[in-house]
Design an enzyme around this catalytic site. Structure first.
Site, PDB file in Angstrom:
ATOM      1  N   HIS A   1       0.806  -1.216   0.000  1.00 46.08           N
ATOM      2  CA  HIS A   1       0.000   0.000   0.000  1.00 46.08           C
ATOM      3  C   HIS A   1       0.842   1.270   0.000  1.00 46.08           C
ATOM      4  O   HIS A   1       0.342   2.331   0.356  1.00 46.08           O
ATOM      5  CB  HIS A   1      -0.941   0.001   1.212  1.00 46.08           C
ATOM      6  CG  HIS A   1      -1.971  -1.092   1.148  1.00 46.08           C
ATOM      7  ND1 HIS A   1      -2.645  -1.553   2.253  1.00 46.08           N
ATOM      8  CD2 HIS A   1      -2.414  -1.850   0.117  1.00 46.08           C
ATOM      9  CE1 HIS A   1      -3.469  -2.525   1.904  1.00 46.08           C
ATOM     10  NE2 HIS A   1      -3.348  -2.730   0.612  1.00 46.08           N
TER      11      HIS A   1
ATOM     12  N   CYS B   1       3.860  13.386  -7.248  1.00 43.69           N
ATOM     13  CA  CYS B   1       3.112  14.437  -7.925  1.00 43.69           C
ATOM     14  C   CYS B   1       1.739  13.890  -8.341  1.00 43.69           C
ATOM     15  O   CYS B   1       1.643  12.809  -8.924  1.00 43.69           O
ATOM     16  CB  CYS B   1       3.889  14.891  -9.171  1.00 43.69           C
ATOM     17  SG  CYS B   1       2.936  16.025 -10.191  1.00 43.69           S
TER      18      CYS B   1
ATOM     19  N   GLY C   1      -1.657  -9.462  12.597  1.00 40.91           N
ATOM     20  CA  GLY C   1      -2.143  -8.117  12.915  1.00 40.91           C
ATOM     21  C   GLY C   1      -2.936  -7.481  11.802  1.00 40.91           C
ATOM     22  O   GLY C   1      -2.829  -6.277  11.577  1.00 40.91           O
ATOM     23  N   THR C   2      -3.729  -8.303  11.109  1.00 42.93           N
ATOM     24  CA  THR C   2      -4.587  -7.694  10.106  1.00 42.93           C
ATOM     25  C   THR C   2      -6.005  -8.219  10.242  1.00 42.93           C
ATOM     26  O   THR C   2      -6.223  -9.392  10.533  1.00 42.93           O
ATOM     27  CB  THR C   2      -4.078  -7.930   8.663  1.00 42.93           C
ATOM     28  OG1 THR C   2      -4.971  -7.287   7.752  1.00 42.93           O
ATOM     29  CG2 THR C   2      -3.955  -9.404   8.334  1.00 42.93           C
ATOM     30  N   SER C   3      -6.949  -7.321  10.049  1.00 40.13           N
ATOM     31  CA  SER C   3      -8.354  -7.722  10.167  1.00 40.13           C
ATOM     32  C   SER C   3      -8.773  -8.519   8.941  1.00 40.13           C
ATOM     33  O   SER C   3      -9.836  -9.121   8.916  1.00 40.13           O
ATOM     34  CB  SER C   3      -9.242  -6.476  10.291  1.00 40.13           C
ATOM     35  OG  SER C   3      -9.007  -5.644   9.176  1.00 40.13           O
TER      36      SER C   3
ATOM     37  N   ASN D   1      -3.400 -12.627  15.905  1.00 35.63           N
ATOM     38  CA  ASN D   1      -4.233 -11.432  15.964  1.00 35.63           C
ATOM     39  C   ASN D   1      -4.837 -11.310  17.353  1.00 35.63           C
ATOM     40  O   ASN D   1      -5.022 -12.302  18.041  1.00 35.63           O
ATOM     41  CB  ASN D   1      -5.343 -11.518  14.900  1.00 35.63           C
ATOM     42  CG  ASN D   1      -5.982 -10.168  14.640  1.00 35.63           C
ATOM     43  OD1 ASN D   1      -6.391  -9.499  15.571  1.00 35.63           O
ATOM     44  ND2 ASN D   1      -6.036  -9.760  13.386  1.00 35.63           N
TER      45      ASN D   1
HETATM   46  C1  BV8 Z   1      -8.401  -2.220  -5.271  1.00 34.17           C
HETATM   47  C2  BV8 Z   1      -2.959   2.670   2.631  1.00 34.17           C
HETATM   48  C3  BV8 Z   1      -9.007  -2.548  -7.518  1.00 34.17           C
HETATM   49  C4  BV8 Z   1      -3.525   4.031   2.878  1.00 34.17           C
HETATM   50  C5  BV8 Z   1      -4.847   1.134   2.711  1.00 34.17           C
HETATM   51  C6  BV8 Z   1     -15.801  -0.573  -3.677  1.00 34.17           C
HETATM   52  C7  BV8 Z   1     -15.163   0.438  -4.395  1.00 34.17           C
HETATM   53  C8  BV8 Z   1     -13.794   0.441  -4.596  1.00 34.17           C
HETATM   54  C9  BV8 Z   1     -13.026  -0.594  -4.085  1.00 34.17           C
HETATM   55  C10 BV8 Z   1     -13.682  -1.575  -3.371  1.00 34.17           C
HETATM   56  C11 BV8 Z   1     -15.036  -1.599  -3.165  1.00 34.17           C
HETATM   57  N1  BV8 Z   1     -15.343  -2.700  -2.419  1.00 34.17           N
HETATM   58  C12 BV8 Z   1     -14.219  -3.378  -2.140  1.00 34.17           C
HETATM   59  C13 BV8 Z   1     -13.223  -2.722  -2.721  1.00 34.17           C
HETATM   60  C14 BV8 Z   1     -11.876  -3.094  -2.686  1.00 34.17           C
HETATM   61  C15 BV8 Z   1     -11.237  -2.267  -1.568  1.00 34.17           C
HETATM   62  C16 BV8 Z   1     -11.534  -2.934  -0.251  1.00 34.17           C
HETATM   63  O1  BV8 Z   1     -11.005  -3.992   0.028  1.00 34.17           O
HETATM   64  N2  BV8 Z   1     -12.401  -2.312   0.557  1.00 34.17           N
HETATM   65  C17 BV8 Z   1     -12.752  -2.917   1.828  1.00 34.17           C
HETATM   66  C18 BV8 Z   1     -12.871  -1.825   2.894  1.00 34.17           C
HETATM   67  C19 BV8 Z   1     -14.041  -3.695   1.647  1.00 34.17           C
HETATM   68  N3  BV8 Z   1      -9.824  -2.330  -1.860  1.00 34.17           N
HETATM   69  C20 BV8 Z   1      -9.284  -1.362  -2.598  1.00 34.17           C
HETATM   70  O2  BV8 Z   1      -9.849  -0.351  -2.939  1.00 34.17           O
HETATM   71  C21 BV8 Z   1      -7.841  -1.640  -3.002  1.00 34.17           C
HETATM   72  N4  BV8 Z   1      -7.734  -1.437  -4.416  1.00 34.17           N
HETATM   73  O3  BV8 Z   1      -9.116  -3.124  -4.927  1.00 34.17           O
HETATM   74  O4  BV8 Z   1      -8.201  -1.867  -6.597  1.00 34.17           O
HETATM   75  C22 BV8 Z   1     -10.319  -1.809  -7.565  1.00 34.17           C
HETATM   76  C23 BV8 Z   1     -10.319  -0.478  -7.948  1.00 34.17           C
HETATM   77  C24 BV8 Z   1     -11.547   0.178  -8.055  1.00 34.17           C
HETATM   78  C25 BV8 Z   1     -12.751  -0.500  -7.764  1.00 34.17           C
HETATM   79  C26 BV8 Z   1     -12.718  -1.840  -7.333  1.00 34.17           C
HETATM   80  C27 BV8 Z   1     -11.492  -2.489  -7.225  1.00 34.17           C
HETATM   81  C28 BV8 Z   1      -6.921  -0.675  -2.300  1.00 34.17           C
HETATM   82  C29 BV8 Z   1      -6.909  -1.002  -0.811  1.00 34.17           C
HETATM   83  C30 BV8 Z   1      -5.771  -0.253  -0.138  1.00 34.17           C
HETATM   84  C31 BV8 Z   1      -6.317   0.848   0.747  1.00 34.17           C
HETATM   85  N5  BV8 Z   1      -5.202   1.461   1.486  1.00 34.17           N
HETATM   86  N6  BV8 Z   1      -3.771   1.655   3.309  1.00 34.17           N
HETATM   87  C32 BV8 Z   1      -3.334   4.463   4.307  1.00 34.17           C
HETATM   88  O5  BV8 Z   1      -2.749   3.729   5.113  1.00 34.17           O
HETATM   89  O6  BV8 Z   1      -3.781   5.595   4.615  1.00 34.17           O
HETATM   90  S1  BV8 Z   1      -5.736  -0.056   3.515  1.00 34.17           S
HETATM   91  C33 BV8 Z   1      -5.542   0.188   5.211  1.00 34.17           C
HETATM   92  O7  BV8 Z   1      -6.682  -0.347   5.819  1.00 34.17           O
HETATM   93  C34 BV8 Z   1      -4.402  -0.607   5.782  1.00 34.17           C
HETATM   94  O8  BV8 Z   1      -3.304  -0.638   4.909  1.00 34.17           O
HETATM   95  C35 BV8 Z   1      -4.970  -1.977   6.042  1.00 34.17           C
HETATM   96  O9  BV8 Z   1      -4.707  -2.835   4.969  1.00 34.17           O
HETATM   97  C36 BV8 Z   1      -6.444  -1.731   6.038  1.00 34.17           C
HETATM   98  C37 BV8 Z   1      -7.117  -2.089   7.321  1.00 34.17           C
HETATM   99  O10 BV8 Z   1      -6.528  -1.264   8.377  1.00 34.17           O
HETATM  100  P1  BV8 Z   1      -6.657  -1.723   9.961  1.00 34.17           P
HETATM  101  O11 BV8 Z   1      -7.966  -2.416  10.163  1.00 34.17           O
HETATM  102  O12 BV8 Z   1      -6.211  -0.759  10.964  1.00 34.17           O
HETATM  103  O13 BV8 Z   1      -5.613  -2.687  10.043  1.00 34.17           O
HETATM  104  P2  BV8 Z   1      -5.881  -4.072   9.885  1.00 34.17           P
HETATM  105  O14 BV8 Z   1      -6.919  -4.447   8.897  1.00 34.17           O
HETATM  106  O15 BV8 Z   1      -4.569  -4.525   9.559  1.00 34.17           O
HETATM  107  O16 BV8 Z   1      -6.565  -4.455  11.355  1.00 34.17           O
HETATM  108  C38 BV8 Z   1      -5.856  -4.295  12.565  1.00 34.17           C
HETATM  109  C39 BV8 Z   1      -5.879  -5.703  13.142  1.00 34.17           C
HETATM  110  O17 BV8 Z   1      -4.832  -5.837  14.043  1.00 34.17           O
HETATM  111  C40 BV8 Z   1      -7.173  -5.992  13.874  1.00 34.17           C
HETATM  112  O18 BV8 Z   1      -7.647  -7.273  13.499  1.00 34.17           O
HETATM  113  C41 BV8 Z   1      -6.732  -5.985  15.348  1.00 34.17           C
HETATM  114  O19 BV8 Z   1      -7.453  -6.927  16.126  1.00 34.17           O
HETATM  115  C42 BV8 Z   1      -5.311  -6.429  15.248  1.00 34.17           C
HETATM  116  N7  BV8 Z   1      -4.415  -5.971  16.292  1.00 34.17           N
HETATM  117  C43 BV8 Z   1      -4.430  -4.783  16.944  1.00 34.17           C
HETATM  118  N8  BV8 Z   1      -3.397  -4.736  17.811  1.00 34.17           N
HETATM  119  C44 BV8 Z   1      -2.718  -5.909  17.680  1.00 34.17           C
HETATM  120  C45 BV8 Z   1      -3.359  -6.697  16.723  1.00 34.17           C
HETATM  121  N9  BV8 Z   1      -2.937  -7.927  16.371  1.00 34.17           N
HETATM  122  C46 BV8 Z   1      -1.827  -8.395  16.994  1.00 34.17           C
HETATM  123  N10 BV8 Z   1      -1.146  -7.681  17.925  1.00 34.17           N
HETATM  124  C47 BV8 Z   1      -1.561  -6.461  18.296  1.00 34.17           C
HETATM  125  N11 BV8 Z   1      -0.872  -5.776  19.236  1.00 34.17           N
END
Ligand code: BV8
Length: 247
Positions: free
Chosen positions: A118, A126, A186-188, A212
């Protein structure tokens, strides 16, 4: 604490692949996307701010959110989980680290070649020509402007709705297909396409472990799930490989 079967799989592994999310940086004080945003940012959801639409609508607000996160990261240190993964890289025949995080903490902990799916907070680009910048003047006008063409700079991260860097994604798919142990840490597991990597690895016959805090003994593809903090569990897991470890 660490299932014997997982230790055995780690000891036998020829290629270990790891996917990390914001949870591995939580113990470094970096809020995950799931954590309630604090202070000024409390009223915004990350999904709102991490999008091209938000940047088009209010480039200054989005730039300032990333500047706030950049400051948090600058004041943070890698934690024991980051360091354990940097050690693991040297203890197995082949190792691939794939991260969704943009905070650069894996590199600061010594991981030599993390695949940053990401992007990275450390770079700006730019918004018109995609020219990359490692440094820029953060003057009165925010976002700063591209010195070459005058368009706004934007963070070099992948926003929701944007394509991931194709080379990074291809490397991550290849690692998921070819590894024999896949650790998801550490990812949801909500954000695609990263969320599909563990399932791909499992489908190709790899052992899969999830580390996790809110692990859900859930869907197919999870042979092991370890409920706890990555900063505690990863050093235990990697320690089972280090010289002198219990046989
Ligand atoms: C794509 C960078 C093709 C930025 C991030 C509708 C329209 C458009 C797209 C979509 C759509 N529906 C679905 C999509 C696809 C979309 C998607 O997946 N949406 C989700 C929300 C449903 N994906 C995209 O858009 C991707 N591109 O698909 O392109 C496309 C294009 C157009 C249309 C369709 C498809 C791009 C996705 C990248 C987004 N950028 N980050 C920034 O950081 O600002 S994502 C960002 O959120 C993070 O990088 C991470 O991946 C994600 C989740 O963040 P968090 O929840 O905080 O972290 P995480 O998930 O890792 O969860 C934390 C976990 O850790 C928890 O489980 C917690 O319990 C645990 N934890 C906490 N503490 C600890 C721990 N575990 C262990 N030890 C601890 N101490």
């Amino acid at each position: 604490m660490i299932p014997e079967g997982l230790i055995a799989a780690l000891r036998a592994a020829r290629h270990v692949a790891v996917l990390t999310g914001a949870g591995v940086s939580a113990e470094s004080g970096i809020p995950t996307f799931r954590d309630a945003q604090t202070g000024l940012w409390a009223r915004y959801s990350p999904e709102e701010l991490a999008s091209p639409e938000a940047f088009r609508r209010n480039p200054k607000l989005v730039w300032e959110w990333y500047a706030w996160r950049r400051r948090l990261v600058a004041e943070a240190e890698p934690n024991a989980g980051h360091y354990a993964l940097a050690r693991l890289e040297r203890l197995v025949p082949r190792f691939t680290l794939i991260t969704q995080n943009v905070d650069g903490l894996h590199r600061r902990a010594g991981s030599t070649d993390p695949i940053e799916l990401h992007g990275s907070l450390a770079r700006a680009r730019c918004s018109a020509e995609d020219t990359l910048y490692d440094t820029w003047d953060e003057g009165d006008e925010l976002p700063p402007r591209c010195p070459a063409c005058g368009a706004y700079l934007r963070p070099d991260v992948v926003w929701f709705g944007e394509l991931l860097p194709q080379a990074a994604l291809a490397r991550a798919w290849e690692a998921a297909r070819s590894c024999d142990l896949f650790l998801s840490v550490g990812t949801s597991g909500l954000v695609e396409p990263a969320a599909s990597l563990p399932r791909l690895a499992y489908g190709k016959g790899a052992a899969v472990a999830v580390i996790n805090l809110d692990v859900r003994p859930s869907a197919e593809g999870q042979l092991f799930y370890l409920h706890g903090k990555s900063g505690e569990l990863l050093p235990l897991l990697v320690g089972s490989l280090e010289p002198g470890a219990e046989p």
